[in-house]
Every structure is written in structure tokens, then in C-alpha cells.
Design an enzyme around this catalytic site. Structure first.
Site, PDB file in Angstrom:
ATOM      1  N   CYS A  71      45.820   7.279  51.194  1.00 59.43           N
ATOM      2  CA  CYS A  71      46.071   7.223  49.718  1.00 59.43           C
ATOM      3  C   CYS A  71      47.630   7.097  49.460  1.00 59.43           C
ATOM      4  CB  CYS A  71      45.667   8.595  49.212  1.00 59.43           C
ATOM      5  SG  CYS A  71      46.219   8.905  47.621  1.00 59.43           S
ATOM      6  N   CYS A  77      50.334  14.320  45.518  1.00 60.22           N
ATOM      7  CA  CYS A  77      49.397  14.809  44.850  1.00 60.22           C
ATOM      8  C   CYS A  77      48.969  16.285  45.727  1.00 60.22           C
ATOM      9  CB  CYS A  77      48.049  13.670  45.211  1.00 60.22           C
ATOM     10  SG  CYS A  77      46.574  14.372  44.541  1.00 60.22           S
ATOM     11  N   CYS A  80      45.095  16.419  48.609  1.00 56.76           N
ATOM     12  CA  CYS A  80      45.068  16.413  50.021  1.00 56.76           C
ATOM     13  C   CYS A  80      46.398  17.050  50.487  1.00 56.76           C
ATOM     14  CB  CYS A  80      44.827  15.031  50.530  1.00 56.76           C
ATOM     15  SG  CYS A  80      43.027  14.271  50.167  1.00 56.76           S
ATOM     16  N   GLN A 286      27.850  22.513  46.023  1.00 58.79           N
ATOM     17  CA  GLN A 286      28.577  22.283  47.191  1.00 58.79           C
ATOM     18  C   GLN A 286      29.192  20.927  46.879  1.00 58.79           C
ATOM     19  OE1 GLN A 286      29.780  23.738  49.846  1.00 58.79           O
ATOM     20  NE2 GLN A 286      28.173  25.620  49.899  1.00 58.79           N
ATOM     21  N   GLU A 336      23.569  38.006  44.939  1.00 62.14           N
ATOM     22  CA  GLU A 336      24.840  37.235  44.457  1.00 62.14           C
ATOM     23  C   GLU A 336      25.493  37.839  43.033  1.00 62.14           C
ATOM     24  OE1 GLU A 336      26.944  34.357  44.951  1.00 62.14           O
ATOM     25  OE2 GLU A 336      27.665  34.812  42.883  1.00 62.14           O
ATOM     26  N   CYS A 419      34.503  30.930  55.286  1.00 62.23           N
ATOM     27  CA  CYS A 419      35.637  29.930  54.569  1.00 62.23           C
ATOM     28  C   CYS A 419      36.924  30.415  55.087  1.00 62.23           C
ATOM     29  CB  CYS A 419      35.542  29.444  53.034  1.00 62.23           C
ATOM     30  SG  CYS A 419      35.486  31.055  52.425  1.00 62.23           S
TER      31      CYS A 419
HETATM   32  N1  SAH Z   1      26.085  30.517  50.156  1.00 61.93           N
HETATM   33  C1  SAH Z   1      26.269  29.743  48.776  1.00 61.93           C
HETATM   34  C2  SAH Z   1      27.914  30.007  48.237  1.00 61.93           C
HETATM   35  C3  SAH Z   1      28.533  31.033  49.011  1.00 61.93           C
HETATM   36  S1  SAH Z   1      30.143  31.107  48.360  1.00 61.93           S
HETATM   37  C4  SAH Z   1      26.341  28.362  49.158  1.00 61.93           C
HETATM   38  O1  SAH Z   1      26.221  27.746  50.227  1.00 61.93           O
HETATM   39  O2  SAH Z   1      26.200  27.485  48.267  1.00 61.93           O
HETATM   40  C5  SAH Z   1      30.524  32.902  47.991  1.00 61.93           C
HETATM   41  C6  SAH Z   1      29.712  33.606  46.793  1.00 61.93           C
HETATM   42  O3  SAH Z   1      29.763  34.928  46.872  1.00 61.93           O
HETATM   43  C7  SAH Z   1      29.979  32.875  45.444  1.00 61.93           C
HETATM   44  O4  SAH Z   1      28.731  32.566  44.856  1.00 61.93           O
HETATM   45  C8  SAH Z   1      30.617  34.249  44.854  1.00 61.93           C
HETATM   46  O5  SAH Z   1      30.180  34.386  43.463  1.00 61.93           O
HETATM   47  C9  SAH Z   1      29.803  35.406  45.650  1.00 61.93           C
HETATM   48  N2  SAH Z   1      30.601  36.635  45.507  1.00 61.93           N
HETATM   49  C10 SAH Z   1      31.836  36.966  45.725  1.00 61.93           C
HETATM   50  N3  SAH Z   1      31.774  38.402  45.822  1.00 61.93           N
HETATM   51  C11 SAH Z   1      30.632  38.923  46.023  1.00 61.93           C
HETATM   52  C12 SAH Z   1      30.111  40.188  45.784  1.00 61.93           C
HETATM   53  N4  SAH Z   1      31.054  41.170  46.061  1.00 61.93           N
HETATM   54  N5  SAH Z   1      28.787  40.376  46.194  1.00 61.93           N
HETATM   55  C13 SAH Z   1      28.153  39.300  46.028  1.00 61.93           C
HETATM   56  N6  SAH Z   1      28.375  38.069  45.876  1.00 61.93           N
HETATM   57  C14 SAH Z   1      29.776  37.915  45.576  1.00 61.93           C
END
Ligand code: SAH
Length: 464
Positions: A71, A77, A80, A286, A336, A419
Site C-alpha cells: 500500500c 494510514c 496497518c 468476524q 454474552e 486476543c
Molecule cells: N466468540 C465470539 C466473540 C468474542 S469477543 C466470536 O467468535 O465471534 C468477546 C465478547 O465478550 C464480546 O462479544 C463482548 O461483548 C463480550 N463480553 C465482554 N465482557 C463480557 C462479560 N463480562 N461477560 C460476558 N461477555 C462479555
């Protein structure tokens, strides 16, 4: 070290934002745009007691792993951070980052960590992988409309219609949007004054279906001459959904909560494996579909399901992992905190005819212990059990109470998706003090050219 001092530093590591890290006599310097292996002349721009920040002035000896970024605006930017490092070296760096954290912060033996490591999952084609882009719209000094990305840390728009990690379809769409605005005399939103109409353009493209969504984020409730935009965008193959989102707030939040349909449906469809998803402009989904399948495939392999297991998917988002695993499990429970995400999860279960998934809204640290206590009350002291627990927490990792309840549920296997390998290491240390052991781990590159890395770990209950 003092501000405005010039020093020569060898870069030996990189941070999560891709910044180079090097040491001068034990003093740590963070240097944007420098990569592992560089010997760089650096101007110190900020000096604290233990560490400071520097600007890359000159490469005394460039790293042998430097490449010319694909790029043209990679350095300006904010999208990246490490495109100037060869992809091979990026992967090596990411794997080492996780390995180092597991050993240093998790207190695990280096030999163990190396013996149970599976090689990092990188992309064969680490470009054009993103299925979603949000382009800010603005004007340049001459008053021409531009679209691009913010420079790192500021809201200055770096014009770029041809982002190399985004979909190839973004450029023709953006051109059409900008031409439409020009034709109809529509102004770009200006953050300073709060005037102007068009703030952002959101584009999503289904990886498997090719369905395309365009959503214009407006500082207003109506888009003048909307039919002209619709006519033009419909020329793009795969166009499925054209909407506007109303956001009149002075805020960094991109999307407004109101969505109005201009043409087509208000969602697109895509698949992860066999599971179908409806994705609206506001849905979380995702962004790297190729690597998502790699990650979920790995989760499935680590989960070792035979068809009867009780599985928990904690921090389940829109239930993507839950539904992926439900096909091979007896029963899946998802937890969640965002209610909208759980609504999506339930809807997605229904669309796919998946009946063995159940979802709870709430904080994991409340839902899980409460479920455990309630189960015990309702089952004459018998305690809740799980066969497999999957966790995929946000960067801060799991609360200790979540880890404790997980252990109390005595799953055979825990699959930890993370992550942030620093909090992962901290949490693994606890799990491994409480009767579990690490069996395998693998880094997966969900975000090529950024400093981020995803890790997946298989943890097993020790047999006594
Ligand atoms: N497993 C999912 C996304 C995970 S990202 C996938 O693969 O698509 C982490 C998630 O945890 C987010 O959706 C966020 O809203 C949630 N989260 C954050 N803190 C939390 C908590 N204390 N209890 C439950 N969920 C939570």
C-alpha cells in the site's frame, strides 16, 4: 534519556500497535514505523523515567526482513502497522510474542511450551481479507470530496480508495458514492463544526455469498436524491442491501442506532462453515472470514466433540462458536453481555434450525456462578457439570470468579481463545494451579499487517 536527544537503537521487539521496541543502556524506547532488526537513528520525542517514545529519523541499517509495503500510504494510514515487515517475519514475531508471554507471564516451562506448540496459522494470501470497511468521508484543502482512513491516533483522513486489506469491491463503491455526492451537491460531515451530511460509508461483503451491503452514515435523517444513489450502486454485482444510518451526535462512535432501508434487504447473508448468518449494518461479525474458519475449526478440533457433550461458550458474541460447535455437541450454552448480540445469536440458531443451543444475557462473572448455585439448589446438592468450556474473552481476560466456576464445573477440556496473550498467560497460570494442564496451543493470524495475534489453547483436566 532526554527529550530531543538523538540516539541509535536496535529494534528487538514490537508492540501490539506495531511500534518497534528497542533498548539503549537498559532504557526502553518505542519507535513507530521501526521493525524488528532495524538499526535506527531516533529522535526522542517523549522521555519518562523507565521508557520513552522516539521518531524514526533515519535507518542506519534496515532490517533484512523489511519489504516495500504493497500500500502506498501504509506509513501514514492508521489501518496497518507492520506492512513493511515481510509476512513470514510478521508470523514469526506473533508466534514469539505469545510464546514469550506464556513463559514469562504464565510461568510455564519453555520446553513444555515449545513441545505443545502447533505452528501459527497464517494466511496464504494476506491481502484483501477484510469483509468489512468503514470509510470516513471528508474534503481535502481544495474542497474535493475524499474517502479513506484515519491517520493513526488523529482523525485526519488519509485518502485511499484502494485499501489492500479490504475487499476489491470497495473502490468502485466508494467512487460511486463520491460521484453521487458531487452530482447532488452533498457535503461531507465536518467534525470540527458538526456541519455536513455524509459521515462514513460502511461496506460489508459476504465471503461465501458475495452479497454486498452499503450503509451511509448521515448527520441527518434523510438522504436527498437517494434514488440516484440506489440506481448507481445497483450496477455493482452482488448489491443486496442499501441503507442509511442516522448519527447526529458529536461522537467518535461511527454508526447511529437508527437504520433506514433505501433498497433491497436490511441485511446480507454469509456462512461460516455450514452455519448461515444474517448480518445487519449494526451486527458484530468476524472481519476475516478465511481465518475465522481456521480458528473455529481449531476450536472444534480441540473441543474433541463426539455428539453428546454439554458445552459452554462463554463470551459468545453473536454465538458464532456456539452454533459452530452445536452441530457436533449434545447441548451448547452461550453467555454474552450485549443483549443485541444474544438476539442475533438466537435468530441465527433459528435460521439454521439449531435447537440445542441456549443463550444467556449477562456478565460471565455473574451468569456462570449464579447458574452453578441455582443448579445446586434445584438438584438436591448435585452440581452443574460441563464436558467442554470454550472461552473467548475481551482483552482483559476472564474474571477470577469465571475461572473458579469453570473449574468447579469440572469440564474435561477447556478451549481458551484469546486476543491478548498477556491476560491469557495470567489466566492459564491459575487454571493450571487448579487441576488443569496445557495440552496444545496455536497462534492464529486474524489480522495480517497489524500487531494483533489470536491464540487458541487446549487445556485438559488432570487425571488424579
Ligand atoms: N466468540 C465470539 C466473540 C468474542 S469477543 C466470536 O467468535 O465471534 C468477546 C465478547 O465478550 C464480546 O462479544 C463482548 O461483548 C463480550 N463480553 C465482554 N465482557 C463480557 C462479560 N463480562 N461477560 C460476558 N461477555 C462479555
Amino acid at each position: 534519556m532526554k527529550k530531543n536527544e538523538r540516539v541509535v537503537v536496535t529494534i528487538t521487539d514490537m508492540g501490539v500497535n506495531g511500534e518497534g521496541i528497542g533498548k539503549v543502556d537498559g532504557y526502553t524506547l518505542f519507535v513507530k514505523d521501526a521493525v524488528i532488526g532495524d538499526v535506527a537513528e531516533v529522535l526522542v520525542t517523549k522521555a519518562k523515567k523507565q521508557y520513552g517514545y522516539g521518531r524514526l529519523m533515519k535507518l542506519v541499517a534496515p532490517s533484512p526482513d523489511r519489504v516495500e509495503p504493497v500500500c502506498g500510504v501504509a506509513r501514514q494510514c492508521g489501518g496497518c502497522q507492520i506492512q513493511m515487515l515481510s509476512y513470514e517475519k510478521q508470523l514469526e514475531f506473533k508466534q514469539n510474542k505469545v510464546r514469550g508471554n506464556l513463559i514469562r507471564l504464565g510461568g510455564f516451562d519453555a520446553e513444555l511450551i515449545d513441545s505443545i506448540m502447533e505452528p501459527i496459522g497464517g494466511m496464504k494470501e494476506p491481502f484483501h481479507y477484510r469483509n468489512k470497511a468503514q470509510y470516513p468521508i471528508g474534503s481535502d484543502k481544495e474542497g474535493n470530496l475524499i474517502a479513506g482512513f484515519y491517520a493513526g491516533r488523529t482523525h485526519q483522513i488519509i485518502p485511499n480508495l484502494d485499501c489492500v486489506i479490504g475487499s476489491e469491491v470497495n473502490m468502485p463503491i466508494l467512487k460511486k458514492v463520491l460521484e453521487f455526492m458531487k452530482r447532488n451537491g452533498l457535503q461531507a460531515y465536518e467534525e470540527q463544526s458538526g456541519r455536513g451530511l455524509v459521515r462514513h460509508v460502511l461496506i460489508r461483503r459476504g465471503f461465501r455469498t458475495g452479497e454486498i451491503m452499503v450503509c451511509l452514515v448521515l448527520n441527518g435523517t434523510k438522504l436527498p436524491s437517494a434514488e440516484d444513489l440506489v440506481r448507481s450502486l445497483r450496477e455493482i454485482e452482488g448489491m443486496t442491501s442499501i441503507t442509511v444510518s442516522v448519527n447526529r451526535e458529536k461522537t467518535n462512535v461511527i454508526m447511529g442506532s437508527e437504520i433506514h432501508l433505501l433498497w433491497g434487504q436490511d441485511y446480507i447473508t454469509d456462512y461460516i462453515g455450514n452455519v448461515k448468518y444474517q448480518i445487519s449494518p449494526l451486527s458484530f461479525y468476524q472481519v476475516n472470514p478465511v481465518q475465522t474458519e481456521v480458528l473455529y475449526g481449531q476450536a472444534l478440533a480441540y473441543a474433541g466433540l463426539t455428539g453428546n457433550e454439554v458445552v459452554w461458550d462463554v463470551y459468545c458474541g453473536i454465538g458464532t462458536i456456539s452454533l459452530f460447535l452445536a452441530q457436533k455437541a449434545g447441548k451448547v450454552y452461550g453467555v454474552e453481555v450485549v443483549p443485541q448480540a444474544i438476539e442475533d445469536a438466537r435468530k441465527n440458531a433459528e435460521i439454521n434450525g439449531i435447537e440445542n443451543a441456549e443463550f444467556f444475557v449477562g456478565k460471565a462473572e455473574e451468569v456462570l456462578p449464579e447458574y452453578y448455585a441455582r443448579y445446586e439448589r434445584e438438584h438436591d446438592g448435585e452440581t452443574a457439570r460441563a464436558d467442554v468450556i470454550v472461552v473467548d474473552p475481551p482483552r482483559k481476560g476472564c474474571e477470577e470468579s469465571v475461572l473458579r466456576t469453570m473449574v468447579e464445573m469440572r469440564p474435561e477440556r477447556i478451549v481458551y481463545v484469546s486476543c491478548d496473550s498477556a491476560t491469557l498467560a495470567r489466566d492459564l497460570k491459575m487454571l493450571c494451579q487448579w487441576g488443569y494442564e496445557m495440552k496444545k496451543w496455536r497462534a492464529i493470524d486474524m489480522f495480517p499487517h497489524s500487531g494483533h495475534v489470536e491464540t487458541i489453547v487446549l487445556i485438559q483436566r488432570k487425571t488424579m
